[in-house]
Enzyme design. Structure first.
Site, PDB file in Angstrom:
ATOM      1  N   CYS A   1      17.104  -2.354   0.987  1.00 47.50           N
ATOM      2  CA  CYS A   1      17.687  -3.642   1.376  1.00 47.50           C
ATOM      3  C   CYS A   1      18.648  -3.396   2.540  1.00 47.50           C
ATOM      4  CB  CYS A   1      18.417  -4.254   0.177  1.00 47.50           C
ATOM      5  SG  CYS A   1      19.218  -5.831   0.520  1.00 47.50           S
TER       6      CYS A   1
ATOM      7  N   CYS B   1      27.548 -19.842   1.481  1.00 51.61           N
ATOM      8  CA  CYS B   1      26.976 -20.252   0.198  1.00 51.61           C
ATOM      9  C   CYS B   1      28.024 -19.977  -0.882  1.00 51.61           C
ATOM     10  CB  CYS B   1      25.693 -19.484  -0.085  1.00 51.61           C
ATOM     11  SG  CYS B   1      24.470 -19.706   1.225  1.00 51.61           S
TER      12      CYS B   1
ATOM     13  N   CYS C   1      27.979 -16.695  -3.257  1.00 54.22           N
ATOM     14  CA  CYS C   1      27.703 -15.390  -2.661  1.00 54.22           C
ATOM     15  C   CYS C   1      28.979 -14.675  -2.235  1.00 54.22           C
ATOM     16  CB  CYS C   1      26.787 -15.578  -1.450  1.00 54.22           C
ATOM     17  SG  CYS C   1      26.528 -14.064  -0.497  1.00 54.22           S
TER      18      CYS C   1
ATOM     19  N   GLU D   1      26.421  -2.559   4.451  1.00 57.07           N
ATOM     20  CA  GLU D   1      25.860  -1.986   3.249  1.00 57.07           C
ATOM     21  C   GLU D   1      24.344  -1.996   3.305  1.00 57.07           C
ATOM     22  OE1 GLU D   1      27.705  -3.403  -0.249  1.00 57.07           O
ATOM     23  OE2 GLU D   1      29.661  -3.044   0.659  1.00 57.07           O
TER      24      GLU D   1
ATOM     25  N   CYS E   1      29.176 -12.957   6.693  1.00 57.08           N
ATOM     26  CA  CYS E   1      28.227 -14.065   6.894  1.00 57.08           C
ATOM     27  C   CYS E   1      29.003 -15.357   7.081  1.00 57.08           C
ATOM     28  CB  CYS E   1      27.297 -14.197   5.696  1.00 57.08           C
ATOM     29  SG  CYS E   1      25.970 -15.399   5.946  1.00 57.08           S
TER      30      CYS E   1
ATOM     31  N   CYS F   1      21.995  -8.526  -5.597  1.00 55.85           N
ATOM     32  CA  CYS F   1      21.975  -9.669  -4.665  1.00 55.85           C
ATOM     33  C   CYS F   1      23.311 -10.390  -4.665  1.00 55.85           C
ATOM     34  CB  CYS F   1      20.927 -10.690  -5.083  1.00 55.85           C
ATOM     35  SG  CYS F   1      19.269 -10.070  -5.083  1.00 55.85           S
TER      36      CYS F   1
END
Ligand code: SAH
Ligand code: SF4
Length: 363
Positions: free
Chosen positions: A120, A131, A134, A78, A127, A354
């Site tokens: 962005c 976290c 997220c 993305e 990932c 975010c």
């Protein structure tokens, strides 16, 4: 080019065509002779530019793109286009032009036809850092992107918006899916391509890391001509809370991260950004703000803090902070003399904000 028996300088022409002229077909490389173009096509070469396969448009003008990777798999990443940015990429005073820009109108600058926006960019599919707040973490790490795939996202988005480098004011934030410092060579390879071939300025680029100390140490050795600005996802006032919400803190503590950041030779007036995602009831209390202020001051770093109200996502059990808590937090830092900005959530309605990037195909 050398491998196929062409002189090395052909690479310069090729890079110019891909990154400056943003061609998408070999037939469009006008600096190549016709016979070379034909030969490349016959031999099966193509300009492998990442393709935007789906677009989600937010009410606030933000666009989220699914970009087809080039790994021979069907994985997409993305990228996000934010007209006017989100307040997160400016304000460190390191860019002299910021002063006059502040007088310009919003969006396309008055009468000039110039555009301003922030793009962005993703560095990995998924990932591994995990976290807890997220959404990208939920994917796990699917694979690393290549330098070409990272830089190619930028080229595809610049092309879509007809951006003219030099005329338009476009910032890049390497804050999409993934942890750039766990795909360091590709990330920095992309930056070098965008700077040396694409003509973009590293002072208009910011890379965000969750605090990968060996990556920060390598980054500290990058020459200023190709080094983006640095943002650290702090997200907590102390190791106890940070360790809960960011397991990576158990490997590299806040002190270890700050120590590594100190090795980066900042440009005049450049600041390090500490990003701070406010999670309701977890890290958003006044005592946390006071602790963050002490921490930032004790670091001795020229720093600013970007506050981000947590953006919700399915299957993540946190709360968005109360508006008063965000404002109280901001004021506490400002009163302590720390430059502090509240990041505007952009494109929340299309899962572009975010921590919301997860290859969601719903608009
Ligand atoms: N992996 C890098 C860059 C991508 S994340 C990093 O973690 O720094 C970019 C920013 O989004 C980070 O500061 C991260 O803390 C923040 N973030 C992640 N999930 C979020 C969420 N749900 N709401 C708001 N910000 C979030
Ligand atoms: Fe990865 Fe950054 Fe999300 Fe953490 S916040 S899981 S490092 S993308």
């Amino acid at each position: 080019m050398v491998e196929i028996g062409e002189p090395r300088w052909r690479w310069g022409q090729l890079a110019e065509a891909i990154y400056r002229q943003r061609i998408a077909e070999i037939s469009e490389i006008t600096t190549f002779t016709k016979s070379l173009r034909q030969r490349l096509v016959v031999e099966g070469w193509s300009v492998g530019r990442p393709e935007i396969v789906q677009v989600f448009r937010s009410a606030d003008g933000t666009e989220r793109y699914l970009v087809q990777g080039q790994g021979g798999d069907d994985l997409t990443v993305e990228a996000v286009w934010m007209p006017e940015g989100d307040n997160g990429e400016t304000g460190d005073g390191s860019d002299g032009r910021e002063v006059s820009d502040a007088r310009d109108s919003e969006g396309a600058e008055a009468g000039s036809g110039r555009q301003r926006a922030t793009i962005c960019v993703s560095n990995q599919v998924g990932c591994a850092v995990n976290c807890q707040f997220c959404l990208t973490a939920k994917l796990g790490l699917q694979r690393n992107l290549s330098a070409g795939e990272i830089a190619g996202q930028v080229v595809a988005v610049l092309d879509r918006h007809g951006v003219e480098v030099g005329r338009d004011r476009v910032n890049l934030v390497f804050m999409g899916m993934g942890e750039p410092f766990l795909n360091y060579d590709s990330f920095m390879g992309a930056v070098r391509l965008l700077v040396t071939e694409g003509g973009l300025s590293p002072r208009r680029m910011t890379v965000s890391t969750s605090g990968i100390v060996p990556g920060i140490e390598r980054f500290a050795h990058e020459p200023a001509e190709v080094r983006p600005k640095l943002a650290i996802s702090l997200n907590a006032p102390n190791d106890a809370i940070r360790g809960e919400i960011m397991p990576i803190n158990r490997k590299w503590t806040i002190e270890a991260v700050v120590e590594a950041v100190r090795r980066v030779q900042l440009r005049p007036r450049e600041r390090v950004t500490f990003e701070y995602v406010l999670l309701g009831g977890v890290n958003d209390r006044p005592e946390h703000a006071a602790e963050v202020a002490r921490l930032v001051r004790k670091s001795g770093l020229p720093a600013k803090v970007n506050l981000i109200a947590w953006n919700p996502g399915p299957g993540i059990a946190y709360d968005t902070p109360q508006a008063e808590a965000v404002e109280t937090f901001r004021r506490a830092l400002a009163d302590a003399g720390i430059p502090v900005y509240i990041r505007k959530p952009r494109g929340r309605d299309i899962y572009a904000a975010c921590g919301q990037l997860k290859r969601t195909v719903e608009g």
